[in-house]
Design a protein around this motif. Structure first.
Motif, short mmCIF file in Angstrom:
data_model
loop_
_atom_site.label_atom_id
_atom_site.label_comp_id
_atom_site.label_asym_id
_atom_site.label_seq_id
_atom_site.Cartn_x
_atom_site.Cartn_y
_atom_site.Cartn_z
N ASP A 181 0.89 4.05 -3.10
CA ASP A 181 0.70 5.50 -2.92
C ASP A 181 1.83 6.28 -3.59
O ASP A 181 1.61 7.33 -4.20
CB ASP A 181 0.66 5.84 -1.44
CG ASP A 181 -0.59 5.29 -0.75
OD1 ASP A 181 -1.58 5.05 -1.46
OD2 ASP A 181 -0.56 5.10 0.48
N ARG A 231 -7.03 -1.68 -5.73
CA ARG A 231 -6.57 -0.30 -5.95
C ARG A 231 -6.71 0.03 -7.44
O ARG A 231 -5.90 -0.41 -8.26
CB ARG A 231 -5.11 -0.15 -5.52
CG ARG A 231 -4.83 -0.42 -4.04
CD ARG A 231 -5.28 0.75 -3.16
NE ARG A 231 -4.58 1.97 -3.49
CZ ARG A 231 -3.51 2.41 -2.81
NH1 ARG A 231 -3.04 1.71 -1.78
NH2 ARG A 231 -2.93 3.55 -3.13
N ASN A 277 0.82 -1.22 0.00
CA ASN A 277 0.00 0.00 0.00
C ASN A 277 0.85 1.26 0.00
O ASN A 277 0.52 2.25 -0.67
CB ASN A 277 -0.93 -0.01 1.22
CG ASN A 277 -2.11 -0.95 1.04
OD1 ASN A 277 -2.82 -0.89 0.04
ND2 ASN A 277 -2.31 -1.83 2.00
N THR A 320 -3.24 -7.75 -2.32
CA THR A 320 -3.41 -6.51 -1.55
C THR A 320 -3.78 -5.34 -2.44
O THR A 320 -4.61 -4.51 -2.08
CB THR A 320 -2.11 -6.20 -0.78
OG1 THR A 320 -1.79 -7.29 0.09
CG2 THR A 320 -2.26 -4.92 0.04
N LEU A 321 -3.17 -5.27 -3.64
CA LEU A 321 -3.40 -4.12 -4.54
C LEU A 321 -4.48 -4.40 -5.58
O LEU A 321 -4.70 -3.57 -6.47
CB LEU A 321 -2.09 -3.75 -5.23
CG LEU A 321 -0.96 -3.33 -4.29
CD1 LEU A 321 0.27 -2.95 -5.09
CD2 LEU A 321 -1.39 -2.20 -3.38
#
Length: 298
Positions: free
Chosen positions: A248, A277, A244, A273-274
């Motif tokens: 960013d 996104r 994360n 996890t991404l």
């Protein structure tokens, strides 16, 4: 690419991989050894060599500057030509014609770049889809244990691990939990840090060797998971935070980020996890055991 950093079982192997990546010969590069290799104990705790290989030739100016120089030079040359061939009163009418004639050429110059970016994105999506875990596979697969596990005091995995820890001179407490499809090993003790190793490399190596022992005479595949002092869960949380944070960074700068080489499960943690996104995408590149994750902005 002006440089390449590669891992290898030896310095020569790492240099060879970097030269193949750069498509250069040994005489055209400078080599810097970043990490020396180490053989470890019976292959356990082995450290890979890492080198940085850089071109000796002069680096070209960035492409945007070249385009800027060309576009700045064309009006000047065209203006001098107009001054030689037309009366001074016609100079103002020539300038709009020069601007219109130059615009299509500048658009043509940009098209291959957009096409190349599109091709890279498409290849990245294919790599990501091949490695991204399916929805049926929990991203916490190593943490979640079946309810029907039973503790065993005698098992091939226990025998093997006790022999390895004794030969390494480590004081460890090993517990084994088994069902028909899984073997979970918990390790505790003052030497747990040694069995984990740098970023869990020793733990991964021992897990791989234990899996070979367990599945040697088994008719169906049995999954083996070895954990020490709850390291797996801690490592997974660290990877999620890292993913994360880097996402960013990629979102702000627009520049892609290349992570260090990881094992397949850790790469899946990054991808999973991404996955939610929308501003970034992930893919993997390289060959095992040097395969790594690339985070890019969409």
């Amino acid at each position: 690419m002006d440089f390449s950093e590669k891992w290898g079982t030896s310095i020569d192997e790492a240099v060879r991989l970097a030269l193949e990546d750069l498509k250069l010969t040994r005489d055209e590069v400078n080599v810097t050894v970043l990490e020396e290799p180490s053989r470890g104990f019976f292959g356990i705790g082995q450290k890979l060599a890492k080198v940085r290989v850089e071109k000796i030739t002069v680096v070209k100016a960035p492409e945007p500057e070249e385009i800027k120089e060309k576009t700045a030079a064309k009006p000047a040359s065209a203006e001098r030509s107009a001054e030689r061939t037309a009366p001074s009163g016609e100079k103002k009418t020539e300038r709009p014609q020069r601007d219109r004639s130059e615009r299509p050429e500048r658009r043509d110059d940009r098209r291959p770049e957009r096409g190349e970016r599109s091709d890279r994105r498409e290849r990245g999506r294919r790599d990501k889809d091949r490695e991204r875990p399916q929805r049926s596979e929990s991203k916490l697969a190593l943490r979640v244990r079946p309810d029907d596990l039973q503790e065993m005091t005698e098992h091939p995995a226990l025998t093997f691990l006790n022999e390895v820890s004794e030969k390494m001179g480590l004081v460890l407490e090993v517990k084994c939990y088994v069902n028909e499809e899984n073997v979970f090993i918990d390790i505790e003790g003052k030497d747990s840090g040694t069995i984990i190793g740098k970023r869990g490399q020793t733990l991964d190596a021992i897990q791989y060797l234990t899996s070979l022992v367990v599945n040697k005479d088994s008719e169906k595949y049995i999954r083996v998971v070895i954990d020490a002092e709850n390291y797996r869960a801690k490592r997974e949380r660290t990877l999620e935070q890292l993913a994360n944070r880097l996402a960013d960074k990629v979102k702000r700068s627009g520049k892609s980020v290349r992570l260090e080489p990881m094992n397949p499960y850790e790469r899946k943690v990054i991808h999973a996890t991404l996955q939610g996104r929308p501003e970034v995408t992930t893919r993997s590149e390289g060959e095992e055991p040097y395969r790594r994750v690339i985070i890019e902005r969409k």
